[in-house]
Design a protein around this motif. Structure first.
Motif, PDB file in Angstrom:
ATOM      1  N   GLN A 174      -4.240   4.311  -3.264  1.00  0.00           N
ATOM      2  CA  GLN A 174      -3.471   4.214  -4.036  1.00  0.00           C
ATOM      3  C   GLN A 174      -3.872   5.013  -5.425  1.00  0.00           C
ATOM      4  O   GLN A 174      -3.620   5.605  -6.077  1.00  0.00           O
ATOM      5  N   ALA A 180      -0.311  10.790  -1.202  1.00  0.00           N
ATOM      6  CA  ALA A 180       0.616  11.051  -1.329  1.00  0.00           C
ATOM      7  C   ALA A 180       0.748  12.570  -1.203  1.00  0.00           C
ATOM      8  O   ALA A 180       1.721  12.960  -0.729  1.00  0.00           O
ATOM      9  N   ALA A 185      -1.043  14.467  -8.293  1.00  0.00           N
ATOM     10  CA  ALA A 185      -1.572  14.251  -7.372  1.00  0.00           C
ATOM     11  C   ALA A 185      -2.347  14.642  -5.879  1.00  0.00           C
ATOM     12  O   ALA A 185      -2.940  14.349  -5.479  1.00  0.00           O
ATOM     13  N   LYS A 186      -1.225  15.976  -5.712  1.00  0.00           N
ATOM     14  CA  LYS A 186      -1.538  17.144  -4.972  1.00  0.00           C
ATOM     15  C   LYS A 186      -2.275  17.781  -5.296  1.00  0.00           C
ATOM     16  O   LYS A 186      -1.467  18.607  -6.500  1.00  0.00           O
ATOM     17  N   HIS A 232       3.708  17.231  -7.055  1.00  0.00           N
ATOM     18  CA  HIS A 232       3.462  15.758  -7.150  1.00  0.00           C
ATOM     19  C   HIS A 232       1.579  16.420  -7.972  1.00  0.00           C
ATOM     20  O   HIS A 232       1.336  16.608  -7.850  1.00  0.00           O
ATOM     21  N   VAL A 281      -4.069   9.076  -9.405  1.00  0.00           N
ATOM     22  CA  VAL A 281      -5.207  10.187 -10.270  1.00  0.00           C
ATOM     23  C   VAL A 281      -5.078  11.739 -10.559  1.00  0.00           C
ATOM     24  O   VAL A 281      -4.419  12.106  -9.826  1.00  0.00           O
ATOM     25  N   ARG A 332       3.198  11.021   2.274  1.00  0.00           N
ATOM     26  CA  ARG A 332       4.557  10.247   2.287  1.00  0.00           C
ATOM     27  C   ARG A 332       5.781  10.811   2.270  1.00  0.00           C
ATOM     28  O   ARG A 332       5.694  12.317   1.490  1.00  0.00           O
ATOM     29  N   GLU A 345      -3.375  20.730  -0.509  1.00  0.00           N
ATOM     30  CA  GLU A 345      -2.994  20.060   0.599  1.00  0.00           C
ATOM     31  C   GLU A 345      -0.984  20.664   0.261  1.00  0.00           C
ATOM     32  O   GLU A 345      -0.064  20.603   0.792  1.00  0.00           O
ATOM     33  N   ILE A 348       0.741  -1.378  -0.322  1.00  0.00           N
ATOM     34  CA  ILE A 348       0.007   0.186   0.297  1.00  0.00           C
ATOM     35  C   ILE A 348       0.893   0.895  -0.085  1.00  0.00           C
ATOM     36  O   ILE A 348       1.686   1.453   0.464  1.00  0.00           O
ATOM     37  N   GLU A 349       0.877   1.847  -0.839  1.00  0.00           N
ATOM     38  CA  GLU A 349       1.069   3.339  -1.126  1.00  0.00           C
ATOM     39  C   GLU A 349       0.350   4.451   0.025  1.00  0.00           C
ATOM     40  O   GLU A 349      -0.589   4.578  -0.674  1.00  0.00           O
ATOM     41  N   PRO A 350       1.934   4.763   0.802  1.00  0.00           N
ATOM     42  CA  PRO A 350       1.105   6.072   1.756  1.00  0.00           C
ATOM     43  C   PRO A 350       0.526   6.887   0.464  1.00  0.00           C
ATOM     44  O   PRO A 350       0.592   7.229  -0.648  1.00  0.00           O
ATOM     45  N   VAL A 390      -4.374  15.695 -10.407  1.00  0.00           N
ATOM     46  CA  VAL A 390      -5.582  16.124 -10.057  1.00  0.00           C
ATOM     47  C   VAL A 390      -5.270  17.391 -10.841  1.00  0.00           C
ATOM     48  O   VAL A 390      -4.411  17.887 -11.661  1.00  0.00           O
TER      49      VAL A 390
END
Lengths: 638, 316
Positions: free
Chosen positions: B302, A166, A229-230, A227, B307, A169, A234, A162-164, B309
Motif C-alpha cells: 500500500q 499499483a 506510483a509507477k 499512475h 508514495v 492491479r 513498470e 489490501i490494495e493490490p 515515484v
C-alpha cells in the motif's frame, strides 16, 4: 362574564328575543364552523355531571325545552353522578371549560388535552397506538443501527482492505493521472517541444519530453495506465506483450534513466534515438486509432455500460431524441413509442410478442431491428453465412434491394472498417469491392422496419468511430426525410436491446435491470415510514356510525348552547350552512321531502335556510331554533 | 559479474530460491544481516553453508535452544590452571558467516547477546571489547509456525537485521529437480563432497561493498526512500513505523542492487524491489489490523502504491 351570560340566558328564555349585535357579541365573533367540532357544548348538554356546580344554575332552562333535549344536563340537574370515565378531573378538565359558557366555545389547548384524560375519546385506542408507535420506533432504530453498522463495516473493510500493487492491479478510470513531470500538453505538442529542445542542444530535456509524449500517447490510447506510483520500468513491463511498443518505450526509458538518475549527459545520437522511438509510438497510435488498431482499439471495442447499449442511449440523446429503456413487455406497445430499437441477439421473443410488434409496426410504428428476424418480417430477406469469410451475406434476390439509398455519399464512408473488422457484412463476393452495409428499410403497413444485419451496430463498438455515431442520427433523421416516415422529430425511442429489458413480467425486467433491490428498499422504507407515522393504525377517514351520531349530537348540543347565548340566527346559519354545503339546496330539499315535508314547505324551508346563510348577521328570529330543530330532524331522519 | 557468479554457484545446490539467494547476497554486500523465515526442511541451513563455502569464509552455526546462555554465543573467560590466569575462549560468534538456527527458541537475554555483534561488529566480555572478523554476516532462521516455547525477537533485535526474507516451499518442478539431484548422489549433509567453487573471498566482499557505496543516488531517490519509510509511520494499520535505520538499509540495498546490475546509479525500481524485505520486520502492526489479517507485506504494498515515484518534478 357570568352576569352577562345569565342575562343572555334569561333574555333568551324571555318573551322578547335577545338583540345581539354580532359585531360586539363575543360568542358570535368567535364561533365558527371549526368551533362546532369542539366538545364543550356537547359535554355540557349531553354528559351527566359535567360541571355540575355551574350547570345546575341553568336547570330552569330545561322547562322550556323538549324532553329529549340535553339529557346530560337533565341528569346533572337531577343530581346524577358524573358518567365520565374515572380518573379525569372535571374541575380542571371539561368541567372547568363549561364554566366558560358565558363566553364563546373555545377549543381546548394542546396542554389541556394532554393534562386532562377526559378529553381523550379513546383511551385504550390511544394507548395501543402509542405503544405501537414506540414499538415501531424501536424497530426502525434497530434497523437503522444494523444498516449503519453494515455500511461502516463494509466501507471500513474496503478502506483497510489490501490494495493490490499499483503495477498489477486492474486499471480504473479514477486512477488515471497526469504525468507530473511534463507540461500538460497533448502528446504531439510534447513531441514538438522535444524536437525544439533537440535542435537547441538540450538533449536531456528532449528525452524527458519524448518520454512524456510517449507515455501520454500510450495512456490516451489505453495501452498503459499512468499512475503516480509507477516507475518507468513498470510502464515498460506493462507493454511487454506488444513488441514494437515495448522496444520503443524501453529505448526511451533507458535514455531518460541515464540522464535523470545517472546524472550523465545525453549525446545527440541517444536523444535522437529516443525521439525517433517516441515518434514511432505516436504514429502507431494514430494508425491504431484509425486503421489497424492495437491495444487501444481493442480497448475501445470493449462494451461499456449495461450490455454496451448505454452508448446507443447516449448517442440518441445527443441527437435530440428521447430515449428510454423498454422495461415492459413488448405486447403493450402504444402510440407513445415512435421508434423501437430491438436487438434480437439479446431479446428472445415469443410469437405473441412478435405479433404484437408487427401489429404495432403496421399501425405506424418504426422498428429498428438488429439481428435475425426472417420469421416475422420475411420482407427483409434471408441472411446466410458466407463460407469462410465470417460475414453474413444476403441471397441474390435481395441483393439489389439492399443498397441503402439514404446515404448519398456511399456507405463505405459511414462504415469505416475499424480495427481490421468490418462492422457490417459484405454484399458481394468480390473482395475488392468496398464493403456495404446490409441494411434494409421496408414499409410494413403504415410503419417502417429498419433492419441491420449485424447487431453489433447497437453496441458501442460501433460508436467509437465518429462516422458510425453519425450513422445513428442519420438513420433516424434521413430516413424520415427520405422515406417519409410518419414521425415527428424528436422521436420517443425505446430500447429493447439488452437482456435487462423487455422481459415478460415486471419483476423479471426489474431484476434483470438491477432495479429490484432498489425497489424493495424503497418500498421497505415507505413501509417503515408509514408504520412510524402510524398510518396503518391511524383513525379512519370515515368515522364509524357511532362517531357520526356523536358528531350530530355534538352539533345539536352546540346549537343548543348557542340558543342559550341568544345567538339563534348564528346558530341556524352555522347549522344550515353545514348541511347546505354538504348536501346542497337540492339535496336538502330532497331530504326534507323524504322526511315527510310537502314540496312547497320544503322548498320554502330550504329557501329560508339559504337566506339565513346568506345573511347570518341578521337579527334573531323566533323561528330560528325551531328551524334548527326541524333541520336536525330532517338530517337525522326523525 | 561477481554477483551473478555467486548466485549461479549457490544455485547449483539450492534450487528454486533465487530471490532468497539474491536477498542474502545484497545484505552481505551491504554489511547487513538476514533473518530467514520459513518452515523447516527447505534449505535454510544449506543456504548458509553453501554461502560460506562459495565465499570462502569461515562458517559457524549456533542452534538456539531455551537453555542457551549468552556466553555460549559470545564466549567467555575461563581459568587456565597452567597459566594461572583467565583466558578468553571465543564463542561461535567469532566467525564470518554465522548461522543462528531457530533464533527465536532462545530467551531474550541470549538473543540480546547478538545485539552488539550485529550492530557494531564487536563483542564485549568482562569489559574487554573484541572486534569480529570481517566480513561478519549473521544468517538467522526462525520458524513462523510454532509459537510454544519460542521467544519472539525484540524490536531492537529485529531492527538489526537488514532484511527479513521469507522462504517458501519449492514449486513442483523445482522439487522434481531437487529429487533428481538426490538421485544423482547429492547429499546436503555431505556438502564437502560437492565441488562448489569459491568465487569470492573476504577481500572480494569488501571490494564489492566499496563499489556499492559509490553508486550514485539522486536527491529525488533519497527523497523517495524517506517518503516510503516515512509513510509507514503514518499508515493507519501501523502502530510503530520503521526507523531511520530502515531508510539507511533501503538506501544501501538499492545501491547494491544497482551495482549488481552493472548500473552506476540507483533507479526508483531498486527501491521498490527491496522495500518489502527491508521494511516488513521493522514496523509494528496494530492489533486490530493483525486480527483482520493485514500483513506487513500488505502495508508495504500500500505504501509503495501510495508514495509518488520521483518523476523529476520540474519547476516550470
Amino acid at each position: 362574564m357570568r352576569v352577562c351570560l345569565l342575562a343572555l340566558l334569561f333574555a333568551c328564555g324571555g318573551e322578547e328575543p335577545l338583540k345581539v349585535d354580532p359585531n360586539d357579541a363575543e360568542p358570535v365573533q368567535e364561533v365558527g364552523p371549526s368551533s362546532a367540532l369542539d366538545d364543550q357544548a356537547y359535554e355540557f348538554c349531553h354528559r351527566a355531571g359535567a360541571d355540575a356546580a355551574s350547570a345546575k344554575a341553568y336547570c330552569d332552562l330545561l322547562k322550556n325545552l323538549p324532553e329529549d333535549r340535553c339529557p346530560g344536563l337533565r341528569d346533572t340537574c337531577a343530581g346524577a353522578e358524573p358518567l365520565v370515565p374515572g380518573g379525569c378531573n372535571l374541575e380542571t378538565g371539561a368541567g372547568a371549560r363549561s364554566s366558560q359558557l358565558g363566553g364563546a366555545p373555545v377549543a381546548p389547548t394542546a396542554q389541556q388535552k394532554i393534562q386532562n384524560s377526559c378529553d381523550m375519546p379513546d383511551t385504550a385506542g390511544g394507548g395501543a397506538l402509542s405503544l405501537m408507535r414506540w414499538v415501531m420506533a424501536i424497530v426502525v432504530a434497530l434497523l437503522l443501527l444494523v444498516f449503519i453498522r453494515f455500511i461502516m463495516r463494509h466501507f471500513a473493510t474496503k478502506a483497510q482492505s489490501i490494495e493490490p500493487d499499483a503495477g498489477t492491479r486492474a486499471p480504473t478510470v479514477e486512477e488515471e493521472e497526469q504525468l507530473p513531470d511534463v507540461p500538460n500538453l497533448p502528446s504531439a505538442d510534447l513531441l514538438t517541444a522535444a524536437r525544439t529542445s533537440l535542435e537547441q542542444g538540450d538533449f536531456g530535456e528532449a528525452v524527458l519530453l519524448a518520454r512524456g509524449a510517449a507515455l501520454r500517447s500510450l495512456g490516451k490510447r489505453g495501452v498503459l495506465r499512468i499512475h503516480r506510483a509507477k516507475t518507468d520500468r513498470e510502464y515498460v513491463g506493462s507493454v511487454r506483450k506488444t513488441l514494437e511498443v515495448h522496444t520503443d518505450l524501453r529505448e526511451i526509458v533507458a535514455s531518460v534513466e541515464v540522464h535523470r538518475w545517472g546524472g550523465q549527459p545525453i549525446d545527440r545520437d541517444l536523444a535522437q534515438s529516443a525521439l525517433a522511438a517516441a515518434e514511432r509510438l505516436l504514429k502507431a497510435g494514430l494508425m491504431a486509432l484509425f486503421f489497424v488498431g492495437i491495444d487501444a482499439a481493442n480497448a475501445q471495442e470493449t462494451r461499456h455500460g449495461p450490455n454496451g447499449d448505454a452508448a446507443l442511449y447516449d448517442v440518441l440523446e445527443d441527437w435530440g431524441h428521447t430515449p428510454r429503456w423498454r422495461l415492459r413487455g413488448l405486447t403493450s406497445l402504444d402510440e407513445e413509442t415512435d421508434v423501437l430499437v430491438l436487438d434480437t441477439t439479446f431479446i428472445s421473443l415469443e410469437d405473441e410478442h412478435w405479433e404484437a410488434v408487427r401489429d404495432w409496426v403496421e399501425a405506424g410504428g418504426v422498428l429498428w431491428l438488429a439481428g435475425d428476424s426472417d420469421d416475422v418480417f420475411p420482407e427483409l430477406g434471408e441472411l446466410t453465412q458466407r463460407p469462410g469469410a465470417g460475414h453474413t451475406q444476403l441471397t441474390a434476390d435481395f441483393e439489389s434491394s439492399l443498397r441503402w439509398g439514404g446515404f448519398a455519399q456511399g456507405v463505405e464512408e459511414v462504415w469505416t472498417p475499424l480495427n481490421g473488422t468490418v462492422w457490417v457484412a459484405y454484399v458481394s463476393d468480390d473482395a475488392d469491392e468496398a464493403p456495404r452495409a446490409v441494411i434494409q428499410s421496408i414499409f410494413v403497413g403504415s410503419g417502417v422496419v429498419f433492419a441491420t444485419s449485424d447487431p453489433r451496430i447497437l453496441w458501442n463498438g460501433s460508436f467509437v468511430h465518429p462516422d458510425n455515431e453519425a450513422f445513428v442520427g442519420d438513420a433516424l433523421f434521413r430516413a424520415q426525410s427520405t422515406l417519409g416516415w410518419p414521425r415527428t422529430s424528436p422521436f420517443n425511442v425505446e430500447l429493447a436491446t439488452s437482456s435487462g429489458s423487455s422481459d415478460n413480467t415486471p419483476p423479471k425486467a426489474l431484476a434483470k435491470s438491477h432495479l429490484l433491490p432498489f425497489l424493495i428498499q424503497m418500498m421497505a422504507t415507505w413501509g417503515l415510514v408509514g408504520l412510524w407515522l402510524g398510518r396503518p393504525f391511524g383513525p379512519l377517514r370515515d368515522p364509524p356510525g357511532e362517531g357520526r351520531l356523536a358528531f350530530t349530537e355534538h352539533i345539536n348540543a352546540l346549537a343548543t348552547h348557542w340558543m342559550r347565548l341568544g345567538a339563534t340566527r348564528h346558530a341556524l346559519a352555522a347549522y344550515a350552512g353545514l348541511w347546505l354545503t354538504k348536501l346542497g339546496p337540492r339535496g336538502l330539499r330532497m331530504a326534507a321531502r323524504k322526511s315527510g315535508m310537502q314540496p312547497g314547505p320544503a322548498d320554502e324551508f330550504v329557501q329560508h335556510l339559504e337566506d339565513v346563510v346568506a345573511d347570518p348577521t341578521a337579527p334573531d328570529d323566533d323561528t330560528d331554533l325551531s328551524r334548527v330543530e326541524t333541520l336536525w330532524k330532517i338530517i337525522s331522519g326523525q | 559479474m561477481t554477483f551473478k557468479a555467486v548466485t549461479d554457484e549457490i544455485g547449483r545446490v539450492l534450487l528454486g530460491q533465487d530471490d532468497v539467494v539474491h536477498g542474502v547476497l545484497v545484505s552481505l554486500f551491504c554489511g547487513g544481516h538476514v533473518l530467514l523465515e520459513g518452515p523447516p526442511g527447505i534449505g535454510k541451513t544449506l543456504l548458509a553453508r553453501t554461502l560460506s563455502k562459495v565465499l570462502g569464509v569461515a562458517f559457524k552455526r549456533i542452534q538456539f535452544t531455551p537453555d542457551l546462555m549468552p556466553s555460549d554465543v559470545t564466549g567467555g573467560n575461563v581459568f587456565n590452571q597452567a597459566e594461572d590466569d583467565f583466558v578468553f575462549r571465543p564463542g561461535p560468534v567469532f566467525t564470518q558467516v554465522l548461522l543462528g538456527d531457530e533464533i527465536n527458541r532462545a530467551p531474550a537475554k541470549t538473543q540480546a547477546a547478538l545485539l552488539e555483534a550485529m550492530g557494531d561488529f564487536q563483542v564485549t566480555v568482562d569489559g574487554v571489547t573484541r572486534r569480529l572478523p570481517s566480513p561478519f554476516f549473521v544468517l538467522a532462521t526462525q520458524n513462523p509456525i510454532e509459537s510454544e516455547g519460542t521467544y519472539p525477537l525484540p524490536e531492537a533485535q529485529l531492527d538489526r537485521f537488514m532484511m527479513k526474507l521469507v522462504i517458501g516451499h519449492p514449486t513442483h518442478d523445482t522439487e522434481v529437480a531437487l529429487l533428481r539431484n538426490y538421485m544423482g548422489g547429492f547429499d546436503a549433509a555431505k556438502l564437502g563432497e560437492v565441488s562448489l567453487r569459491t568465487v569470492l573471498d573476504a577481500e572480494g566482499i569488501a571490494v564489492m561493498q566499496e563499489v556499492a557505496r559509490r553508486v550514485r543516488v539522486d536527491e529525488e531517490i533519497l527523497d523517495y526512500i524517506a517518503g516510503v519509510v516515512g509513510r509507514t509511520r503514518m499508515h493507519n494499520a501501523v502502530d510503530l513505523g520503521a526507523s531511520p535505520r530502515a531508510s539507511i538499509a533501503l538506501l544501501l540495498a538499492s545501491q547494491v542492487i544497482a551495482a549488481s546490475e552493472g548500473r552506476t546509479f540507483v533507479v526508483p525500481d531498486d527501491v521498490k524491489r527491496l522495500a518489502a524485505p527491508v521494511l516488513r520486520h521493522r514496523f509494528l502492526l496494530q492489533p486490530d489490523a493483525e486480527l483482520e489479517g493485514t500483513r506487513a507485506d500488505d502495508v508495504v504494498r500500500q505504501v509503495l502504491a501510495d508514495v509518488p515515484v520521483p518523476g523529476g518534478e520540474r519547476s516550470k
